[in-house]
Design a protein around this motif. Structure first.
Motif, mmCIF file in Angstrom:
data_model
loop_
_atom_site.group_PDB
_atom_site.id
_atom_site.type_symbol
_atom_site.label_atom_id
_atom_site.label_comp_id
_atom_site.label_asym_id
_atom_site.label_seq_id
_atom_site.Cartn_x
_atom_site.Cartn_y
_atom_site.Cartn_z
ATOM 1 N N TYR A 88 0.858 -1.014 0.143
ATOM 2 C CA TYR A 88 0.032 -0.009 0.212
ATOM 3 C C TYR A 88 1.058 1.169 0.050
ATOM 4 O O TYR A 88 1.793 1.320 0.682
ATOM 5 C CB TYR A 88 -0.963 0.009 1.327
ATOM 6 C CG TYR A 88 -1.658 -1.133 1.402
ATOM 7 C CD1 TYR A 88 -3.108 -1.238 0.715
ATOM 8 C CD2 TYR A 88 -1.384 -2.427 2.295
ATOM 9 C CE1 TYR A 88 -3.739 -2.614 0.914
ATOM 10 C CE2 TYR A 88 -2.110 -3.219 2.405
ATOM 11 C CZ TYR A 88 -3.368 -3.557 1.828
ATOM 12 O OH TYR A 88 -4.073 -4.373 1.925
ATOM 13 N N ASP A 89 0.507 2.253 -0.867
ATOM 14 C CA ASP A 89 1.025 3.582 -0.903
ATOM 15 C C ASP A 89 0.350 4.452 0.161
ATOM 16 O O ASP A 89 -1.014 4.481 -0.161
ATOM 17 C CB ASP A 89 1.418 4.237 -2.328
ATOM 18 C CG ASP A 89 2.502 5.186 -2.378
ATOM 19 O OD1 ASP A 89 3.214 5.247 -1.636
ATOM 20 O OD2 ASP A 89 2.299 5.931 -3.412
ATOM 21 N N ALA A 90 0.896 5.311 0.889
ATOM 22 C CA ALA A 90 0.326 6.142 1.604
ATOM 23 C C ALA A 90 1.036 7.394 1.934
ATOM 24 O O ALA A 90 1.855 7.796 2.740
ATOM 25 C CB ALA A 90 0.084 5.642 3.042
ATOM 26 N N PRO A 91 0.604 8.201 0.704
ATOM 27 C CA PRO A 91 1.383 9.665 0.608
ATOM 28 C C PRO A 91 0.331 10.572 1.566
ATOM 29 O O PRO A 91 0.842 11.625 1.751
ATOM 30 C CB PRO A 91 1.079 9.789 -0.871
ATOM 31 C CG PRO A 91 -0.024 9.167 -1.198
ATOM 32 C CD PRO A 91 -0.157 7.886 -0.471
ATOM 33 N N SER A 92 -0.754 10.125 2.020
ATOM 34 C CA SER A 92 -1.473 11.244 2.913
ATOM 35 C C SER A 92 -2.022 10.347 4.059
ATOM 36 O O SER A 92 -1.931 9.205 4.347
ATOM 37 C CB SER A 92 -2.604 11.679 2.328
ATOM 38 O OG SER A 92 -3.543 10.528 1.949
ATOM 39 N N CYS A 94 -4.970 10.116 4.935
ATOM 40 C CA CYS A 94 -6.415 9.297 4.657
ATOM 41 C C CYS A 94 -5.887 7.993 4.002
ATOM 42 O O CYS A 94 -6.321 7.065 4.333
ATOM 43 C CB CYS A 94 -7.184 10.312 3.630
ATOM 44 S SG CYS A 94 -8.681 9.352 3.033
ATOM 45 N N ALA A 95 -4.939 7.986 2.961
ATOM 46 C CA ALA A 95 -4.343 7.151 2.419
ATOM 47 C C ALA A 95 -3.702 5.977 3.559
ATOM 48 O O ALA A 95 -3.961 4.773 3.135
ATOM 49 C CB ALA A 95 -3.393 7.491 1.324
ATOM 50 N N PHE A 96 -3.247 6.396 4.230
ATOM 51 C CA PHE A 96 -2.510 5.557 5.479
ATOM 52 C C PHE A 96 -3.675 4.750 6.283
ATOM 53 O O PHE A 96 -3.580 3.678 6.575
ATOM 54 C CB PHE A 96 -1.760 6.481 6.397
ATOM 55 C CG PHE A 96 -1.307 5.384 7.650
ATOM 56 C CD1 PHE A 96 -0.382 4.634 7.674
ATOM 57 C CD2 PHE A 96 -1.841 5.921 9.019
ATOM 58 C CE1 PHE A 96 -0.012 3.752 8.696
ATOM 59 C CE2 PHE A 96 -1.467 4.956 9.934
ATOM 60 C CZ PHE A 96 -0.380 3.776 9.859
ATOM 61 N N GLU A 97 -4.552 5.539 6.532
ATOM 62 C CA GLU A 97 -5.840 5.125 7.514
ATOM 63 C C GLU A 97 -6.374 3.914 6.387
ATOM 64 O O GLU A 97 -6.695 2.824 7.098
ATOM 65 C CB GLU A 97 -6.731 6.057 7.555
ATOM 66 C CG GLU A 97 -7.974 5.635 8.581
ATOM 67 C CD GLU A 97 -8.688 6.448 9.260
ATOM 68 O OE1 GLU A 97 -10.003 6.141 9.697
ATOM 69 O OE2 GLU A 97 -8.562 7.988 9.174
#
Length: 143
Positions: A88-92, A94-97
């Motif tokens: 998973y890519d989490a640049p923010s 919200c994306a991390f959650e």
């Protein structure tokens, strides 16, 4: 540095009914993170959160310089090399959650979350640690 992924392997082998949550910096992961392959081979399903700030953060606060910068890896794509691994890519935030929710839900497959941070983004605790270590070296300048 580089202790988290191999240590979690030992912990999960000792207690396979438990699931490891591995918090690791990108620099440390580049040193020993390939042990994630062993997790996959053993059928373990840790969740690896890579704090990707393109370098050695703690050291940046001790003595800054280009030697603390490292090549940026696309950690979320390591499943293409390592085998059964969800990336998973989490640049923010919200994306991390969303990534963490998905990783927690899939208890059968190892997951890696590429949390993208700015190079100087650090918690107050890390900044204090860096300042303390820097003072132990007798270096108060930024050179």
């Amino acid at each position: 540095m580089g202790y988290a992924v191999p240590a979690a392997l030992g912990a999960q082998i000792a207690r396979p009914q438990r699931r490891a949550l591995i918090l690791v910096g990108d620099g440390a992961f580049q040193m020993t993170g390939t042990e994630l392959v062993s997790h996959c081979r053993q059928g373990l399903a840790p969740i690896v959160i890579v704090f990707n700030n393109r370098g050695y953060s703690t050291e940046r606060f001790i003595l800054d310089g280009p030697f603390n910068d490292i090549p940026e890896w696309q950690f979320h794509r390591l499943g293409e090399l390592f085998g059964p691994l969800d990336g998973y890519d989490a640049p923010s935030e919200c994306a991390f959650e969303e990534a963490l929710t998905a990783a927690v839900a899939d208890t059968e497959t190892a997951s890696i979350i590429n949390v993208r941070l700015e190079p100087r983004d650090a918690s107050p605790a890390m900044q204090r640690l860096g300042a303390h270590l820097k003072s132990r070296l007798g270096r108060d300048d930024d050179a």
